[in-house]
Design a protein around this motif. Structure first.
Motif, PDB file in Angstrom:
ATOM      1  N   VAL A 215       1.064  -1.104   0.037  1.00  0.00           N
ATOM      2  CA  VAL A 215       0.062   0.183  -0.049  1.00  0.00           C
ATOM      3  C   VAL A 215       0.684   1.398   0.085  1.00  0.00           C
ATOM      4  O   VAL A 215       1.682   1.453   0.995  1.00  0.00           O
ATOM      5  CB  VAL A 215      -1.002  -0.002   1.231  1.00  0.00           C
ATOM      6  CG1 VAL A 215      -1.780   1.344   1.228  1.00  0.00           C
ATOM      7  CG2 VAL A 215      -1.708  -1.170   1.286  1.00  0.00           C
ATOM      8  N   ASP A 216       0.636   1.884  -0.960  1.00  0.00           N
ATOM      9  CA  ASP A 216       1.679   3.144  -1.183  1.00  0.00           C
ATOM     10  C   ASP A 216       1.176   4.469  -0.015  1.00  0.00           C
ATOM     11  O   ASP A 216       0.106   4.268   0.409  1.00  0.00           O
ATOM     12  CB  ASP A 216       1.668   3.675  -2.470  1.00  0.00           C
ATOM     13  CG  ASP A 216       2.761   4.460  -2.957  1.00  0.00           C
ATOM     14  OD1 ASP A 216       3.760   4.931  -2.069  1.00  0.00           O
ATOM     15  OD2 ASP A 216       3.110   4.516  -4.128  1.00  0.00           O
ATOM     16  N   ASP A 217       1.655   5.456  -0.090  1.00  0.00           N
ATOM     17  CA  ASP A 217       1.589   6.456   0.720  1.00  0.00           C
ATOM     18  C   ASP A 217       0.228   7.273   0.344  1.00  0.00           C
ATOM     19  O   ASP A 217      -0.650   7.755   1.070  1.00  0.00           O
ATOM     20  CB  ASP A 217       2.574   7.412   0.654  1.00  0.00           C
ATOM     21  CG  ASP A 217       3.844   7.192   1.380  1.00  0.00           C
ATOM     22  OD1 ASP A 217       3.975   6.224   2.026  1.00  0.00           O
ATOM     23  OD2 ASP A 217       4.914   7.593   1.067  1.00  0.00           O
ATOM     24  N   ASP A 218      -0.144   7.269  -1.009  1.00  0.00           N
ATOM     25  CA  ASP A 218      -1.376   7.801  -1.357  1.00  0.00           C
ATOM     26  C   ASP A 218      -2.441   6.713  -1.123  1.00  0.00           C
ATOM     27  O   ASP A 218      -3.634   6.949  -1.573  1.00  0.00           O
ATOM     28  CB  ASP A 218      -1.354   8.274  -2.822  1.00  0.00           C
ATOM     29  CG  ASP A 218      -1.353   7.209  -3.723  1.00  0.00           C
ATOM     30  OD1 ASP A 218      -1.144   6.071  -3.269  1.00  0.00           O
ATOM     31  OD2 ASP A 218      -1.004   7.291  -4.903  1.00  0.00           O
ATOM     32  N   ARG A 219      -2.335   5.580  -0.642  1.00  0.00           N
ATOM     33  CA  ARG A 219      -3.412   4.524  -0.164  1.00  0.00           C
ATOM     34  C   ARG A 219      -3.789   3.699  -1.321  1.00  0.00           C
ATOM     35  O   ARG A 219      -4.756   2.885  -1.378  1.00  0.00           O
ATOM     36  CB  ARG A 219      -4.710   4.943   0.783  1.00  0.00           C
ATOM     37  CG  ARG A 219      -4.040   5.846   1.973  1.00  0.00           C
ATOM     38  CD  ARG A 219      -5.283   6.185   2.639  1.00  0.00           C
ATOM     39  NE  ARG A 219      -5.723   5.320   3.503  1.00  0.00           N
ATOM     40  CZ  ARG A 219      -7.001   5.498   4.206  1.00  0.00           C
ATOM     41  NH1 ARG A 219      -7.522   6.516   4.156  1.00  0.00           N
ATOM     42  NH2 ARG A 219      -7.400   4.538   5.160  1.00  0.00           N
ATOM     43  N   THR A 220      -3.078   4.010  -2.478  1.00  0.00           N
ATOM     44  CA  THR A 220      -3.476   2.972  -3.465  1.00  0.00           C
ATOM     45  C   THR A 220      -2.519   1.634  -3.141  1.00  0.00           C
ATOM     46  O   THR A 220      -1.317   1.904  -2.733  1.00  0.00           O
ATOM     47  CB  THR A 220      -2.750   3.607  -4.916  1.00  0.00           C
ATOM     48  OG1 THR A 220      -3.247   4.826  -5.151  1.00  0.00           O
ATOM     49  CG2 THR A 220      -3.116   2.662  -6.236  1.00  0.00           C
ATOM     50  N   ALA A 221      -3.376   0.540  -3.560  1.00  0.00           N
ATOM     51  CA  ALA A 221      -2.633  -0.519  -3.067  1.00  0.00           C
ATOM     52  C   ALA A 221      -2.414  -1.600  -4.328  1.00  0.00           C
ATOM     53  O   ALA A 221      -3.391  -1.251  -5.277  1.00  0.00           O
ATOM     54  CB  ALA A 221      -3.648  -1.490  -2.244  1.00  0.00           C
ATOM     55  N   TYR A 222      -1.593  -2.485  -4.248  1.00  0.00           N
ATOM     56  CA  TYR A 222      -0.979  -3.345  -5.285  1.00  0.00           C
ATOM     57  C   TYR A 222      -0.803  -4.741  -4.945  1.00  0.00           C
ATOM     58  O   TYR A 222      -0.299  -4.968  -3.496  1.00  0.00           O
ATOM     59  CB  TYR A 222       0.321  -2.654  -6.054  1.00  0.00           C
ATOM     60  CG  TYR A 222       0.369  -1.379  -6.329  1.00  0.00           C
ATOM     61  CD1 TYR A 222       0.054  -1.301  -7.911  1.00  0.00           C
ATOM     62  CD2 TYR A 222       0.366  -0.204  -5.450  1.00  0.00           C
ATOM     63  CE1 TYR A 222      -0.063   0.243  -8.158  1.00  0.00           C
ATOM     64  CE2 TYR A 222       0.350   1.223  -5.856  1.00  0.00           C
ATOM     65  CZ  TYR A 222       0.072   1.180  -7.060  1.00  0.00           C
ATOM     66  OH  TYR A 222       0.130   2.826  -7.589  1.00  0.00           O
ATOM     67  N   VAL A 223      -1.278  -5.539  -5.567  1.00  0.00           N
ATOM     68  CA  VAL A 223      -0.928  -7.055  -5.535  1.00  0.00           C
ATOM     69  C   VAL A 223       0.581  -7.093  -6.511  1.00  0.00           C
ATOM     70  O   VAL A 223       0.312  -6.729  -7.542  1.00  0.00           O
ATOM     71  CB  VAL A 223      -1.738  -8.070  -5.908  1.00  0.00           C
ATOM     72  CG1 VAL A 223      -1.304  -9.474  -5.297  1.00  0.00           C
ATOM     73  CG2 VAL A 223      -2.979  -7.889  -4.898  1.00  0.00           C
ATOM     74  N   VAL A 224       1.620  -7.563  -5.915  1.00  0.00           N
ATOM     75  CA  VAL A 224       2.787  -7.942  -6.702  1.00  0.00           C
ATOM     76  C   VAL A 224       3.003  -9.589  -6.531  1.00  0.00           C
ATOM     77  O   VAL A 224       2.931  -9.858  -5.664  1.00  0.00           O
ATOM     78  CB  VAL A 224       3.858  -7.263  -5.915  1.00  0.00           C
ATOM     79  CG1 VAL A 224       5.282  -7.408  -6.751  1.00  0.00           C
ATOM     80  CG2 VAL A 224       3.647  -5.627  -5.657  1.00  0.00           C
ATOM     81  N   TYR A 225       3.251 -10.065  -7.821  1.00  0.00           N
ATOM     82  CA  TYR A 225       3.273 -11.450  -7.831  1.00  0.00           C
ATOM     83  C   TYR A 225       4.310 -11.937  -9.110  1.00  0.00           C
ATOM     84  O   TYR A 225       4.425 -11.222 -10.015  1.00  0.00           O
ATOM     85  CB  TYR A 225       1.881 -12.085  -8.118  1.00  0.00           C
ATOM     86  CG  TYR A 225       1.216 -11.460  -9.336  1.00  0.00           C
ATOM     87  CD1 TYR A 225       0.212 -10.378  -8.755  1.00  0.00           C
ATOM     88  CD2 TYR A 225       1.298 -11.838 -10.649  1.00  0.00           C
ATOM     89  CE1 TYR A 225      -0.366  -9.945 -10.177  1.00  0.00           C
ATOM     90  CE2 TYR A 225       0.661 -11.262 -11.645  1.00  0.00           C
ATOM     91  CZ  TYR A 225      -0.506 -10.240 -11.364  1.00  0.00           C
ATOM     92  OH  TYR A 225      -0.993  -9.636 -12.584  1.00  0.00           O
TER      93      TYR A 225
END
Ligand code: GAL
Length: 347
Positions: A199-209
């Motif tokens: 989860v980045d500082d701007d609250r955008t979340a990512y799944v990294v796979y």
């Protein structure tokens, strides 16, 4: 920090919970809620069969990261739900979404062939669960990444991949650049195995796979509830064959630590830095600089626990595939050599 990490369980000794039972939370990750830490991980059972999932995701609670109370099975597959015991549930990670719900992502295989290559998402109202399965599948079917090299869209390469790939075992490390695994999987969605959530500082979340037969890491953006994909994803480290992704941010830069692809056997980790999550990424070499660093001190990363901007713990597993329940944990402080993250040998 050094005092904290003097806990023997953090350097591979048996780590008992508050009831004296070894902590059973492998491939894990930690969520901080108020003053409490929640450690989620794969619940393993004894023997080789313990490499499959028979129970679900275990959660432990602590206020000091050393002493952990067993809070039970946060996501249980023994209750007759859609996932059957004997499947594969790996690397669960939990985040709190902006609406205050708890969202768990994990790598799912419905059988032991590892050809499913899916992600699954479960939600709960409380951090200790119970988590309810919402969805499982491959990310973003029908959508090309934001940064697709044009040659991977060539019909001949896609056709060759469709013809040749299914005959190869999943870890055959074929000459991927010559075959478009990406194109082959376009309709079904991209393969997704070892994973983490960031989860980045701007609250955008990512799944990294790990995708494309584990040859290439993908970064897939999540929607505002963190429970689904937006359709935007990027290829990182094409054909560098990395898994066990770990991400963190320091002084506005993004850092990645991943392993090579040798299954349960440990190998040398690799680190990288970027100004933007979507790249370009610059590789910085093996962060484990001491003797034993060629196997990441016998471990493979699973999560970066950031306690303060410059207090980051690299959490890793020492797998024991012969007796899965006896896998151990290695938690190391991330140290720095200039801008290069460093992992020193456990003392
Ligand atoms: C490892 C991976 C584990 C598990 C294992 C299966 O490389 O990091 O999460 O998938 O392979 O062989």
């Amino acid at each position: 920090m050094t005092e904290l990490l003097a806990c023997p369980g953090m350097s591979g000794e048996i780590w008992p919970d508050s009831a004296g039972i070894p902590i059973n939370a492998h491939g894990g990750g930690i969520l901080k809620e108020g003053n409490l830490f929640y450690w989620y991980g794969e619940h393993k059972v004894a023997g080789k069969r313990g490499n499959l999932a028979w129970v679900g995701v275990h959660v432990y609670i602590s206020d000091d990261l050393v002493h952990w109370r067993d809070a039970g099975i946060a996501f249980d597959i023994r209750d007759g739900g859609p996932l059957r015991p004997g499947c594969v549930i790996e690397r669960p990670k939990v985040v709190r979404n902006p609406a205050g719900k708890f969202v768990m992502w994990f790598h799912l295989e419905r059988d032991c062939t590892y050809s499913d290559a899916r992600q699954a998402v479960a939600v709960a109202d409380r951090p200790e669960g119970p988590f309810r399965l919402l969805w499982h599948g491959r990310p973003n079917p029908g959508v090309w990444p934001q940064n697709t090299p044009p040659e991977l869209k060539e019909p001949a390469r896609i056709e060759a991949a469709c013809r040749e790939m299914p005959t190869l075992p999943y870890d055959a490390n074929p000459l991927t650049p010559q075959l478009s695994v990406l194109g082959m999987d376009l309709e079904t969605g991209q393969q997704s195995r070892d994973m983490t959530v960031f989860v980045d500082d701007d609250r955008t979340a990512y799944v990294v796979y790990a995708s494309e037969k584990n040859s290439t890491i993908h970064l897939a953006e999540l929607d505002g509830g963190y429970t689904g994909f937006t359709g935007r994803y990027w290829r990182l480290f094409p054909w560098r064959w990395m898994e066990a992704p770990v991400l963190f941010k320091r002084n506005g830069k993004y850092y990645f630590i991943g392993s090579g692809c040798t299954g349960w056997a440990p190998n040398a980790a690799r680190s990288a830095v970027a100004e933007r999550l979507t790249g370009p990424w610059t590789e910085l070499g093996n962060p484990a600089v001491d003797a034993g660093g060629d196997t990441t001190y016998g471990a493979q990363g699973t999560f970066a626990l950031q306690l303060a901007p410059d207090q980051i713990i690299f959490m890793a597993d020492r797998w024991n595939p012969e007796n899965a329940i006896d896998g151990r944990y290695l938690w190391l402080p991330v140290e720095w050599n200039g801008e290069r993250p460093i992992l020193k040998a456990p003392v």
